[in-house]
Design a protein around this motif. Sequence first.
Motif, PDB file in Angstrom:
ATOM      1  N   ARG A 154      77.178 -76.741  10.068  1.00 13.75           N
ATOM      2  CA  ARG A 154      76.900 -77.434  11.384  1.00 13.75           C
ATOM      3  C   ARG A 154      77.965 -76.405  12.482  1.00 13.75           C
ATOM      4  N   ASP A 162      66.803 -92.069   8.013  1.00 10.22           N
ATOM      5  CA  ASP A 162      66.888 -90.330   8.491  1.00 10.22           C
ATOM      6  C   ASP A 162      67.941 -89.637   7.669  1.00 10.22           C
ATOM      7  N   ARG A 163      67.909 -89.871   6.438  1.00 11.18           N
ATOM      8  CA  ARG A 163      68.885 -89.133   5.368  1.00 11.18           C
ATOM      9  C   ARG A 163      67.831 -88.303   4.861  1.00 11.18           C
ATOM     10  N   ARG A 164      68.378 -87.239   3.641  1.00  9.69           N
ATOM     11  CA  ARG A 164      67.481 -86.454   2.930  1.00  9.69           C
ATOM     12  C   ARG A 164      67.300 -87.304   1.488  1.00  9.69           C
ATOM     13  N   ASN A 194      72.343 -80.114   5.023  1.00  6.78           N
ATOM     14  CA  ASN A 194      72.738 -79.566   3.571  1.00  6.78           C
ATOM     15  C   ASN A 194      73.974 -78.796   3.524  1.00  6.78           C
ATOM     16  N   TYR A 195      75.167 -79.609   3.326  1.00  7.59           N
ATOM     17  CA  TYR A 195      76.294 -78.982   3.620  1.00  7.59           C
ATOM     18  C   TYR A 195      76.803 -77.411   3.290  1.00  7.59           C
ATOM     19  N   PRO A 196      77.044 -77.356   2.127  1.00  6.46           N
ATOM     20  CA  PRO A 196      77.463 -75.876   1.734  1.00  6.46           C
ATOM     21  C   PRO A 196      76.614 -74.818   2.297  1.00  6.46           C
ATOM     22  N   GLU A 197      75.371 -75.036   1.960  1.00  8.23           N
ATOM     23  CA  GLU A 197      74.458 -73.978   2.530  1.00  8.23           C
ATOM     24  C   GLU A 197      74.296 -73.837   4.228  1.00  8.23           C
ATOM     25  N   THR A 208      70.354 -85.046   8.404  1.00  8.77           N
ATOM     26  CA  THR A 208      71.341 -84.690   7.537  1.00  8.77           C
ATOM     27  C   THR A 208      71.286 -83.130   7.450  1.00  8.77           C
ATOM     28  N   ARG A 245      70.220 -82.515  -5.424  1.00 10.16           N
ATOM     29  CA  ARG A 245      71.075 -81.623  -5.660  1.00 10.16           C
ATOM     30  C   ARG A 245      70.882 -81.359  -7.193  1.00 10.16           C
TER      31      ARG A 245
END
Lengths: 362, 193, 398
Positions: free
Chosen positions: B52, A44-46, B46-49, B44, A50
């Motif tokens: 949460r 369940d991750r991506r 996509n953190y900086p974009e 997951t 990057r």
Amino acid sequence: MLELLINPYIQTILKVIFLIFLVVLPSAALLTLMERKWSALIQDRRGPGRANIGKFTFLGIFHILADGMKLALKEDFYPAGTNRFLFTIAPYFGFFSAVTLFALLPITSPLGNFTFQIVDVNIGILMILAYMSFSIYGAVLAGWSTDNKYGMLGAVRASAQMISYEVFLGVSLLGLLVVYNSLRISDIVAGQNEYWFNGLIPKWGILTQPIGFLIFFTAILAEMKRAPFDAPEGESEIVAGFFIEYSGMRFALFFLAEYISLVGMAMLISTLFLGSYHFPWLLDAGFKLGSLPLVELPQWLVVFLRFITFGGKVLFCCWLIISIRWSLPRFKFDQIMKLGWNRLMPLGILNLIITILVTLLF
Amino acid sequence: MKVKVVTRDVGFLGKFYLPAVLMGLWLVSRHFFANLLFNKMTVTINYPEVKRPIAKRWRGRHRLTRHENGFIKCVACFLCEEICPANCIHIKSAEMPFDKSVEKYPSVFDIDELRCIFCGLCVEACPKDAIRMDTEIVSLAFTDRKKFDYTRNLLLDEAPDNKHTKYTNVPLPTSIEEALPNSKGVVADDLTN
Amino acid sequence: MNSSVGIDKDTDLMEIEIGPSHPAMHGIVRFSVSLSGETIVKMKAEIGYLHRAFEKEAENSRYIQILPYTDRLNYCSAIINNCGYSMAVEKLFGIHTPKRAEYARVIMMEVSRISDHMTCVAAAAMEVGAFTIFLWFIKAREYLWELIEDFTGARLTTSWTRFGGNANDFPDGFLDKLANHLIKVQEVIDECDKMATTNKIFVDRLKGVGILSKEKAISYGFTGPMLRAVGVAHDLRVADGGYSAYSDFDFEIPVGEVGDSYDRYLVRMEEMRQSISIIKQASQKIPKGSHITRNRRTSLPPKSEVYGSIEGMIDHFKLIMEGHTPPKGEVYVNVEGANGELGFYVVSDGSGTPVKVRVRPPCFNFVAAMADMCVGHPIADLVPTFGSINMIGGELDR
Ligand code: SF4
Ligand code: SF4
């Protein structure tokens, strides 16, 4: 010019170049990414995505480049107390044994006189087994030459495990040899395009030798030191096992060898047990199911379809091996041995006896 | 006390490897295909974009609040400095030169955000509602250590994306005349002495 | 040429240092192991890599200032530490917390307990190579931490309780979110249960590994899931009438039979389910009331009083400038931490700083017993055993 192309030696060299640079290395490199992506999907991750050139990430395909560059630019490092000669050559054993496998396996049926297989020796299976055992040297020398205790433990585990599982690998194949009555790969491949019940069910290895297939698959996993058989490198116990001290390009060789051999083993499984490049009911001349009339197809199309079929089978096997890795915990070392000698070995012999009896009686 | 003895029995299928492998494969491929085809279970971010949503109560970077007229609320009572377990608040008090309705104000109010453990006790201790942690600034990351020393004016000049203040990047009023209900357009003056 | 790869010439043993920089040791413990082949013949645990002088710091801090330190003891279940410490100080003061605060504490403690057990089981599974289970559990833990974040304002370092209650009341919509997330957590637990509990490889890795007899476990001072795994039904939540509001709920205490790593795994899995049931029961009948006592000696007055009345202001100042000043005396309060008995021994001399705050960490005893559990087993068994004791460095070294 054309005469040159017809020359069998030139042809072989061309095939080798084609195979190494267009099949082996790209597929192994892709597989490193795919394993990461697939495991991400499972968990369940991506997964990695990057690395980019400009705005393009292409599902993270540039990670391969980035990883390769990182490894290539790393310091060429020898830890203290290393036996430099052995330390240097150890990664090549695994790499060599992984690559040579491809020489013996056909990727599709011949087009006219041109075979899509580098060599078709009459002792094909024996040669495969022989080449496979080369990778043991790599693991043992790597572990021993680093002068590291974890490395040593890993090397000992690796050698014991791989030598034992080579036995079961051989045993599991004996039944197959009895069924197809040949050591030559192309004979085995041809044998799998025969049919039972008036052209209904293909005589694939997995159907003629189901138990043999299971043993072979298990032994292959152990031979590759892949999870759940990764005790020689079990990272939570002996950190990284035999290649603990490796970094940079030498580590990359180990890493690449692992994935090359993953592709190679997937090809081997497909070749021996999943009907190789044969699609069910696709004969040389075209489709024919049972007693239905033949649908004729041109030869190049048949060859192409078979190539696709083979690719699909290999992909499936890779997926299977990778999924198994991410679904199972690691065996303990003594359990690996027990599984081998107490379960696989008797099962293999039983399988052989049954196969012989059945072959003799019918 | 109700006691329940756990069942160690693994059942008939648990005695073999193959069912375990198949079960594992089944569970794993369920996730695999659900995520591959429908992207259903991926958690997951996509953190900086993508960020949460954080809780309302989240204790983020501090800020110093102001009165309606733009003056700082803090009266330099030192309660927050006193209660801070990390000793990371440093206040110097001075007589308030502009607003005669209060006596003191902090001429220096530093928070060393590297020492701060974000416990929120300072907020609780403040009798004036002068310090808050609701900036929703979750990550503080700089390459320079000194940047973590938040001085008074930095703490006042909340980050541009801060939704909780109308005084974004407006300097403190320097006289009582300037302290209008909406103190925008006040000439900047360095008050850190 | 090569040395003999660390093999002692006289004893023929391989001396090997496992940790602190070893994937399974989390950087916080070291085992000096002597191997004969792959079998451990001698083993010594070396601790102290995460020592942060909790007790010394506590001597120089005021009571409320110690609260954030307790977050950092067992960082997987900070709220249980918060509650334990607060209960100790409350006992010193002799005050009671409102029922509503107790219920909130119980709910949050059980949420923390699940997350702690999850971390333990997940890490143990990862250490035997089941990485997927690890990540699934981490995903589920995230749901729990979201709850903790909503309630306390921080995911890990909660600093949530106060003496006589909690820092704040239930946030809006919390109970719905709680119910919602518990369903998701339950799903993950069930899934991992299917994946691991009857998986022969997993079972083989854990069964018969790290056994300690009942007598030895008691003499080592085992508590919590480790003690229950050997078959002793002892749980501070119900023993001697229990603490907080636990006596209001109906739950079972899972115990094991043999006391091996597999029993510990099963006990933890079952405890997670029981915790979910406790949370469900508690969230059904949350009483009305305040989240903190209105006792002016222990709790800050409400902000409206601080802003608006001179008494409130004075109380506020006094409590902060002087700190809490419990009467002279000493107390020991133990709560059922996720790992076992978590005890706080607080000595007061009547001033604003405690004379001593001593923590009884549950996993200290487990690490002491590691050698007993591992000697005679292969090195591969050390890892699941270590995973099953759930050593938390912050708590062990303090
Ligand atoms: S949050 Fe805690 S540590 Fe940080 S400044 Fe406030 S009282 Fe000090
Ligand atoms: S407690 Fe509030 S008013 Fe007092 S010094 Fe701190 S911020 Fe200023």
